[in-house]
Structures are given as structure tokens and as C-alpha cells.
Scaffold this motif. Sequence first.
Motif, PDB file in Angstrom:
ATOM      1  N   SER A   1      -4.775  -1.008   3.839  1.00  0.00           N
ATOM      2  CA  SER A   1      -3.972  -2.350   3.898  1.00  0.00           C
ATOM      3  C   SER A   1      -3.061  -2.438   5.100  1.00  0.00           C
ATOM      4  O   SER A   1      -2.482  -3.184   5.146  1.00  0.00           O
ATOM      5  CB  SER A   1      -3.358  -2.256   2.626  1.00  0.00           C
ATOM      6  OG  SER A   1      -2.389  -1.071   2.256  1.00  0.00           O
TER       7      SER A   1
ATOM      8  N   ARG B   1     -12.872   8.294   1.175  1.00  0.00           N
ATOM      9  CA  ARG B   1     -11.692   7.919   1.538  1.00  0.00           C
ATOM     10  C   ARG B   1     -11.836   8.403   3.146  1.00  0.00           C
ATOM     11  O   ARG B   1     -11.370   7.791   4.036  1.00  0.00           O
ATOM     12  CB  ARG B   1     -10.557   8.839   1.106  1.00  0.00           C
ATOM     13  CG  ARG B   1     -10.107   8.130  -0.398  1.00  0.00           C
ATOM     14  CD  ARG B   1      -8.524   8.694  -0.575  1.00  0.00           C
ATOM     15  NE  ARG B   1      -8.791  10.045  -0.862  1.00  0.00           N
ATOM     16  CZ  ARG B   1      -9.023  10.880  -1.780  1.00  0.00           C
ATOM     17  NH1 ARG B   1      -9.385   9.960  -2.876  1.00  0.00           N
ATOM     18  NH2 ARG B   1      -9.177  12.249  -1.914  1.00  0.00           N
TER      19      ARG B   1
ATOM     20  N   GLY C   1       0.838  -1.248  -0.063  1.00  0.00           N
ATOM     21  CA  GLY C   1      -0.019  -0.147   0.022  1.00  0.00           C
ATOM     22  C   GLY C   1       0.805   1.392   0.130  1.00  0.00           C
ATOM     23  O   GLY C   1       1.938   1.166   0.214  1.00  0.00           O
TER      24      GLY C   1
ATOM     25  N   GLN D   1     -13.638   5.777   4.847  1.00  0.00           N
ATOM     26  CA  GLN D   1     -12.815   4.510   5.131  1.00  0.00           C
ATOM     27  C   GLN D   1     -11.845   4.800   6.356  1.00  0.00           C
ATOM     28  O   GLN D   1     -11.676   3.812   7.208  1.00  0.00           O
ATOM     29  CB  GLN D   1     -11.960   4.520   3.922  1.00  0.00           C
ATOM     30  CG  GLN D   1     -12.587   3.748   2.570  1.00  0.00           C
ATOM     31  CD  GLN D   1     -11.615   3.504   1.466  1.00  0.00           C
ATOM     32  OE1 GLN D   1     -10.838   4.243   1.115  1.00  0.00           O
ATOM     33  NE2 GLN D   1     -11.744   2.419   1.083  1.00  0.00           N
TER      34      GLN D   1
ATOM     35  N   HIS E   1      -4.451   0.102  -0.365  1.00  0.00           N
ATOM     36  CA  HIS E   1      -4.036  -0.536  -1.508  1.00  0.00           C
ATOM     37  C   HIS E   1      -5.305  -1.122  -2.400  1.00  0.00           C
ATOM     38  O   HIS E   1      -6.232  -1.527  -1.455  1.00  0.00           O
ATOM     39  CB  HIS E   1      -3.388  -1.834  -1.168  1.00  0.00           C
ATOM     40  CG  HIS E   1      -2.638  -2.857  -2.195  1.00  0.00           C
ATOM     41  ND1 HIS E   1      -2.063  -2.512  -3.262  1.00  0.00           N
ATOM     42  CD2 HIS E   1      -3.315  -4.188  -2.563  1.00  0.00           C
ATOM     43  CE1 HIS E   1      -2.007  -3.594  -4.172  1.00  0.00           C
ATOM     44  NE2 HIS E   1      -2.566  -4.639  -3.689  1.00  0.00           N
ATOM     45  N   ASP E   2      -5.309  -0.908  -3.615  1.00  0.00           N
ATOM     46  CA  ASP E   2      -6.624  -1.111  -4.338  1.00  0.00           C
ATOM     47  C   ASP E   2      -7.791  -0.655  -3.769  1.00  0.00           C
ATOM     48  O   ASP E   2      -8.861  -0.987  -3.740  1.00  0.00           O
ATOM     49  CB  ASP E   2      -6.519  -2.509  -4.476  1.00  0.00           C
ATOM     50  CG  ASP E   2      -5.660  -3.033  -5.615  1.00  0.00           C
ATOM     51  OD1 ASP E   2      -5.023  -2.163  -6.276  1.00  0.00           O
ATOM     52  OD2 ASP E   2      -5.526  -4.259  -5.380  1.00  0.00           O
ATOM     53  N   GLY E   3      -7.684   0.901  -3.143  1.00  0.00           N
ATOM     54  CA  GLY E   3      -8.674   1.477  -2.628  1.00  0.00           C
ATOM     55  C   GLY E   3      -9.264   1.122  -1.346  1.00  0.00           C
ATOM     56  O   GLY E   3     -10.184   1.613  -0.755  1.00  0.00           O
ATOM     57  N   THR E   4      -8.565   0.183  -0.445  1.00  0.00           N
ATOM     58  CA  THR E   4      -8.885  -0.268   0.627  1.00  0.00           C
ATOM     59  C   THR E   4      -7.793  -0.110   1.777  1.00  0.00           C
ATOM     60  O   THR E   4      -6.729  -0.037   1.179  1.00  0.00           O
ATOM     61  CB  THR E   4      -9.402  -1.678   0.951  1.00  0.00           C
ATOM     62  OG1 THR E   4      -8.268  -2.749   0.225  1.00  0.00           O
ATOM     63  CG2 THR E   4     -10.620  -1.808  -0.096  1.00  0.00           C
TER      64      THR E   4
END
Length: 307
Positions: free
Chosen positions: A197, A110, A96, A113, A192-195
Motif C-alpha cells: 500500500s 510476501r 498499512g 510481493q 494493507h490487507d495483504g497487498t
Amino acid sequence: MITTEDATHALGAWGARLGPGFFSIHEQRPDRLWLVEAGDGQRFVLKRAREMVPADTLDVLRSRGIPVALPIAADDGDRFKIDGDANWTLYEHLPGVTVTDHLAPGASERAVQCGEAIGQLHVALASISGPGRSVLDLPGVVRGAAASPPIAVAPELVRVWQESKTRLPSMLDGLPTHLIHRDPNPANMLFHDGTLSGWVDFDLAMVGPRIFDPCYCASAILSQCPEAPELRAQWTPVAIELLTAYDRVVHLTAHERGALGATLMAIQILFAEFSHAQGRDDLADRDMLTLQWLDQTWSQWNLFDRH
């Protein structure tokens, strides 16, 4: 000054783990952080720090599904090596990257998140015993701040500082506490890939008001935004999304919801004194202007009273 040669020498304690083949080492942060790649391609992070979160705390977090890097045992079985007044620790490398443009498209998503991630981290941290750990006395920090701002500022800013010292502590007294990250700024969160990590840098972890962490994250985002009014206006809904997402996970008390504005302002007092102590009066000036802006926009945080 700690050099890469010093770091390479310290890595000898993990010789069996790194293997006999070639490895490379690259400084990431002066004096304290190096990226290490072993001969077989595995990557690690070598860290030197005076403060260090106990390894068993990270073990508990990992067991509860929180993405943290675990310290790797050295050849003698120890998970850290003492070096004078500091410790060397070799960690797993997490995938990430950090997000730097916090108001770019997707900012609201974001923020959600981040708020949810801090909430989930806190659910796990709340299960870890607090006795014997350092304590963040936030109302005490405000009460103990200097009588006047740490730098020369306009009379209006002096008034805001002095009124904050008088007004905020009673709002911060008695807030729910448990073990917190203490430094959950976006630079310590990997995506990483939008999540999410990974979480890093638990060195300052201590017992403190749980709302400190989400407010600190929101404040860190604000501090990285230019002082243009239109950008600060964009920050407000982002901060609200972050704090609301956190609330959905941990279910804030009425006291906590009423103390969000006070916590955001207390953090700016902490920031201003820290910046001045580090010789960065330019940042202390920014922190003072942010304190004033939060004071002027206090009513925006009343939306949490509707829960």
C-alpha cells in the motif's frame, strides 16, 4: 535534539491545511518523524531530514501508479521548509503497516510481493532522469573498503573480507544503472490487507545498479533473522523467491544474474563498515558472519544462470 515542540512550531507553515481546529502530534522516530492528526481526523506525517527526494520525482512515481506519499504544499506554496541544515516536509499518510516477522507463514508470498513491487518501482524510476543526482558506485565501495575488517574477527573472516575486496569489484563493474530507492528494506514498505500500500523514505534515492535494491531488501530480511542455521536455511528460498519475482518484472541481464551473489556480499561489506561507524560493533560482527555465510553458500545463487 529536535523536540515535539519544535515539530509543532514547524507545522505552523501548514496552518491553513491543518485547519483552525485541534490537532495532535506524536513522535514516531526520535528527531525526525511525527504522526499528525488534524482536527477533521485527517492524518499526515511530518518529517525532518537533511536529504530529501525532489517532489517532482514523487509526482512522477504517483502518476505511474506507484503508491508513494506526496509532500503537501505549505501555506506559501513551498513543499518543504528549510530549517538550518535540514528540511521539514509534511506528507500524506499512507495506509498499512510494516511486516516484521519475515519468516512467518506466508513468507514466500510476501517475498514475491516485495520482489514484484521493487520491479514495478524500478520500471517507473528508470523513466526519471539521473544526471545531477548522487551516484552509488558499488564496485568503488568494495575497492575503497578498509584493507581489513572494521572490527577484530577470526583469521577466516579476515580472509573472506580480503578476498571479497579482490574478487567482487570486477563482477560489479558495468551493471545496468538508473535511479534506485537505495533503502528498500521492509521497514520502508507498507502493506494493507495483504497487498503493498505504500513506499516511504526515498531520502537516499540515487543512481546505482538496479539489482542493488532487491538484493538490499533480501539482505535486510536476512539481517533481521537470528543467526541460527535453520533460520538462515529458511531465508534462502525466501530470498530466491524475491529475486526471481523481481526478475520476472524487469528481466535481468546475464551479467546481473551472475552478479547477485557479489551484490549480496558487497552489501554486507557496506553494512559492516556502517555499523562500526555508528558504534554498533555487535551489528558489525553479525554482518561479518553473514558475509562469511554468503561466501560459503555462493553456489546457491547459480540457479539464476539457467535463465
